[in-house]
Design an enzyme around this catalytic site. Sequence first.
Site, PDB file in Angstrom:
ATOM      1  N   PHE A   1      -4.723  -4.860  -5.650  1.00 53.89           N
ATOM      2  CA  PHE A   1      -6.078  -5.015  -6.216  1.00 53.89           C
ATOM      3  C   PHE A   1      -6.324  -4.139  -7.440  1.00 53.89           C
ATOM      4  CE2 PHE A   1      -6.962  -1.211  -3.640  1.00 53.89           C
ATOM      5  CZ  PHE A   1      -7.739  -0.484  -4.530  1.00 53.89           C
TER       6      PHE A   1
ATOM      7  N   LYS B   1       0.971 -14.516  -6.120  1.00 52.02           N
ATOM      8  CA  LYS B   1       0.002 -14.359  -5.027  1.00 52.02           C
ATOM      9  C   LYS B   1      -0.779 -13.081  -5.326  1.00 52.02           C
ATOM     10  CE  LYS B   1      -1.150 -12.573  -1.694  1.00 52.02           C
ATOM     11  NZ  LYS B   1      -2.406 -11.784  -1.668  1.00 52.02           N
TER      12      LYS B   1
ATOM     13  N   GLU C   1      -6.269 -10.733  -2.702  1.00 59.48           N
ATOM     14  CA  GLU C   1      -7.461 -11.528  -2.359  1.00 59.48           C
ATOM     15  C   GLU C   1      -8.753 -10.775  -2.700  1.00 59.48           C
ATOM     16  OE1 GLU C   1      -5.339 -10.000  -0.458  1.00 59.48           O
ATOM     17  OE2 GLU C   1      -5.955  -9.836   1.635  1.00 59.48           O
TER      18      GLU C   1
ATOM     19  N   SER D   1       0.737  -1.276  -1.123  1.00 56.98           N
ATOM     20  CA  SER D   1       0.871  -0.064  -0.309  1.00 56.98           C
ATOM     21  C   SER D   1       2.272   0.018   0.294  1.00 56.98           C
ATOM     22  CB  SER D   1      -0.170  -0.093   0.812  1.00 56.98           C
ATOM     23  OG  SER D   1       0.084  -1.217   1.637  1.00 56.98           O
TER      24      SER D   1
ATOM     25  N   CYS E   1      -1.434   4.087  -8.870  1.00 62.97           N
ATOM     26  CA  CYS E   1      -0.258   4.652  -8.196  1.00 62.97           C
ATOM     27  C   CYS E   1       0.328   5.788  -9.011  1.00 62.97           C
ATOM     28  CB  CYS E   1       0.777   3.571  -7.947  1.00 62.97           C
ATOM     29  SG  CYS E   1       1.444   2.918  -9.466  1.00 62.97           S
TER      30      CYS E   1
ATOM     31  N   GLU F   1      -1.677   9.134   0.962  1.00 59.40           N
ATOM     32  CA  GLU F   1      -2.256   8.586  -0.264  1.00 59.40           C
ATOM     33  C   GLU F   1      -3.762   8.401  -0.035  1.00 59.40           C
ATOM     34  OE1 GLU F   1      -1.094   4.554  -1.412  1.00 59.40           O
ATOM     35  OE2 GLU F   1      -1.180   5.183  -3.504  1.00 59.40           O
TER      36      GLU F   1
HETATM   37  P1  NAD Z   1      -1.936  -3.772  -0.143  1.00 60.10           P
HETATM   38  O1  NAD Z   1      -0.576  -3.371   0.303  1.00 60.10           O
HETATM   39  O2  NAD Z   1      -3.034  -3.720   0.830  1.00 60.10           O
HETATM   40  O3  NAD Z   1      -1.916  -5.280  -0.711  1.00 60.10           O
HETATM   41  C1  NAD Z   1      -0.943  -5.692  -1.631  1.00 60.10           C
HETATM   42  C2  NAD Z   1      -0.668  -7.178  -1.410  1.00 60.10           C
HETATM   43  O4  NAD Z   1      -0.176  -7.385  -0.084  1.00 60.10           O
HETATM   44  C3  NAD Z   1      -1.913  -8.046  -1.554  1.00 60.10           C
HETATM   45  O5  NAD Z   1      -1.565  -9.181  -2.308  1.00 60.10           O
HETATM   46  C4  NAD Z   1      -2.289  -8.394  -0.115  1.00 60.10           C
HETATM   47  O6  NAD Z   1      -2.843  -9.661   0.015  1.00 60.10           O
HETATM   48  C5  NAD Z   1      -0.959  -8.341   0.620  1.00 60.10           C
HETATM   49  N1  NAD Z   1      -1.063  -7.883   2.014  1.00 60.10           N
HETATM   50  C6  NAD Z   1      -1.973  -7.010   2.521  1.00 60.10           C
HETATM   51  N2  NAD Z   1      -1.716  -6.780   3.831  1.00 60.10           N
HETATM   52  C7  NAD Z   1      -0.629  -7.525   4.148  1.00 60.10           C
HETATM   53  C8  NAD Z   1       0.124  -7.718   5.361  1.00 60.10           C
HETATM   54  N3  NAD Z   1      -0.188  -7.095   6.478  1.00 60.10           N
HETATM   55  N4  NAD Z   1       1.191  -8.547   5.313  1.00 60.10           N
HETATM   56  C9  NAD Z   1       1.539  -9.177   4.179  1.00 60.10           C
HETATM   57  N5  NAD Z   1       0.850  -9.042   3.013  1.00 60.10           N
HETATM   58  C10 NAD Z   1      -0.223  -8.227   3.000  1.00 60.10           C
HETATM   59  O7  NAD Z   1      -2.249  -2.886  -1.449  1.00 60.10           O
HETATM   60  P2  NAD Z   1      -3.629  -2.786  -2.227  1.00 60.10           P
HETATM   61  O8  NAD Z   1      -4.599  -2.029  -1.391  1.00 60.10           O
HETATM   62  O9  NAD Z   1      -4.022  -4.088  -2.789  1.00 60.10           O
HETATM   63  O10 NAD Z   1      -3.184  -1.885  -3.470  1.00 60.10           O
HETATM   64  C11 NAD Z   1      -3.180  -0.498  -3.469  1.00 60.10           C
HETATM   65  C12 NAD Z   1      -1.824   0.053  -3.154  1.00 60.10           C
HETATM   66  O11 NAD Z   1      -0.880  -0.423  -4.113  1.00 60.10           O
HETATM   67  C13 NAD Z   1      -1.749   1.565  -3.243  1.00 60.10           C
HETATM   68  O12 NAD Z   1      -0.978   2.031  -2.175  1.00 60.10           O
HETATM   69  C14 NAD Z   1      -1.055   1.814  -4.562  1.00 60.10           C
HETATM   70  O13 NAD Z   1      -0.378   3.043  -4.660  1.00 60.10           O
HETATM   71  C15 NAD Z   1      -0.117   0.668  -4.602  1.00 60.10           C
HETATM   72  N6  NAD Z   1       0.347   0.386  -5.953  1.00 60.10           N
HETATM   73  C16 NAD Z   1       1.620   0.741  -6.249  1.00 60.10           C
HETATM   74  C17 NAD Z   1       2.107   0.542  -7.517  1.00 60.10           C
HETATM   75  C18 NAD Z   1       3.504   0.954  -7.873  1.00 60.10           C
HETATM   76  O14 NAD Z   1       3.933   0.643  -8.956  1.00 60.10           O
HETATM   77  N7  NAD Z   1       4.233   1.641  -7.010  1.00 60.10           N
HETATM   78  C19 NAD Z   1       1.285  -0.050  -8.487  1.00 60.10           C
HETATM   79  C20 NAD Z   1      -0.006  -0.433  -8.144  1.00 60.10           C
HETATM   80  C21 NAD Z   1      -0.466  -0.198  -6.856  1.00 60.10           C
END
Ligand code: NAD
Length: 484
Positions: free
Chosen positions: A149, A173, A176, A226, A281, A375
Amino acid sequence: MKYPALRNHVGGSPVDGELPLLDVYDPSHGTVISRVPLSAAREVDAAVRSAQAAFPAWSALPIKERVQVFFRYKALLERHIDELAALVTEENGKIASEARAEILKAAELCEFACSLPQIATGELLEVSRGVECRVERFPLGVVASITPFNFPNMVPNWTIPNAIALGNCMILKPSELVPLSANRIAELLLEAGLPPGVLQVVHGGRDAVEAICDHPDISAVSFVGSTKVAKIVYRRATSQLKRCLALGGAKNHLIVMPDADREMAATNIVASMSGCAGQRCMAASVMVAVQQADPVIARMAEVARAMVPGRDVGPVISDAALERITRYIDEAEAAGAEVIVDGRGVKVPGKEGGYFIGPTIVDHVTPDMKIAQEEVFGPVLAIVRAKSLDEALAVENASPYGNAASVYTESGAVARRVMERANAGMVGVNVGVPVPREPFSFGGWNESRFGVGDITGKGSIEFWTQAKKLTTKWNREAGVNWMS
Ligand code: NAD
């Protein structure tokens, strides 16, 4: 509702479907602005079939022709920057200047994709008399990109330009929580001349992601989000024998040495921890203050207190995120840490329903506290005190993450030691957000990245292509040897 319910984008047009819908919020006001469909295996399969149909013609184009789309797309991103940035602000909450920076970064990512014909040229060598070996790079086929997000426009553009310019067709994808930018990206790419079917947008959450990981005709999956979900996706996609690069969360340590330039360190560190409301991140999360850092900390407190939530700092993404972040601060305080700048409980006039928290600095945190280990993903900085550089490095090294680390110092020797010893994939010296810019690649270590390679820049070429090794001989007179 400001925007009608979204639809998936498949084969170059929005598709109707009877899917469950989830509310999309504007985090600055806490109001519903749209609804997003929650796709599952059937929708993913339809998108894969559309991408498969587009793949032969798209991959057959020379790369110099494919990148023409990205020259035009880059110009469209720049032409529509106000509208695209406003959309990012609406769905993600980022303040206007941050949202504009996100779009400009997306344009820079396109700039790199446009240079791929000069970079992904393959290799050629005469390996024995008359015998040539060459390496050519071929696309993988249908690939997927799953995004978080926090950067609704930039992170999709980490993968789309390179993967597609290299000849793949893609299923995006998006998160959401921020699905609006993704559809606009798909529209602009069509306007730029991308053939229908080369990019599809499939909306949804867990079910859509699982269907992507399981689909037999998707060759590669990139994931950004994450660490918890990165592990799930990496395990599931690779168990289906796909290649996968899954970028996870972070806990970035900034070491401040006694010789650090006070003003530079203070202003940079506050900008790093509070920019994008700490939802990066690459954000500063723990400052490890070596010996006497009180003047820097005092200046940081001044800078942070001067920041106005709603003007200088946007909201966090949701009510749940606000609660989680507040809990980390409350628990650290209860355990004896000192909250020297407190952003809890702020209300922004005119945006009373928004999920705001001001910049928060918590001093005298000990490394065993949750706020120092997990985090937080909000505008919160934990300060841990250390007696020496080695002690500071030990604190940094103990983190299971490994995205970024930085040091503030005027000493080249100290800087070099941190560059060598920090247990992170991206290390900065006197830089609060050490993001490598193209052509350098972006990617962390340890629990911040699963899989091999990086997601942007030159490192991404390996991930989005497979190498064919070609050996040719046309001169009969070269004779026979054991390798002929
Ligand atoms: P998230 O892991 O909750 O969601 C990421 C994606 O996974 C979304 O598209 C979501 O729909 C999907 N998703 C969520 N739960 C799922 C599940 N149980 N099974 C399968 N798919 C699922 O992450 P977020 O909250 O959207 O983003 C923030 C996180 O992203 C933070 O931890 C941040 O550090 C990380 N991030 C990392 C980088 C990097 O380059 N390392 C860059 C940007 C963000």
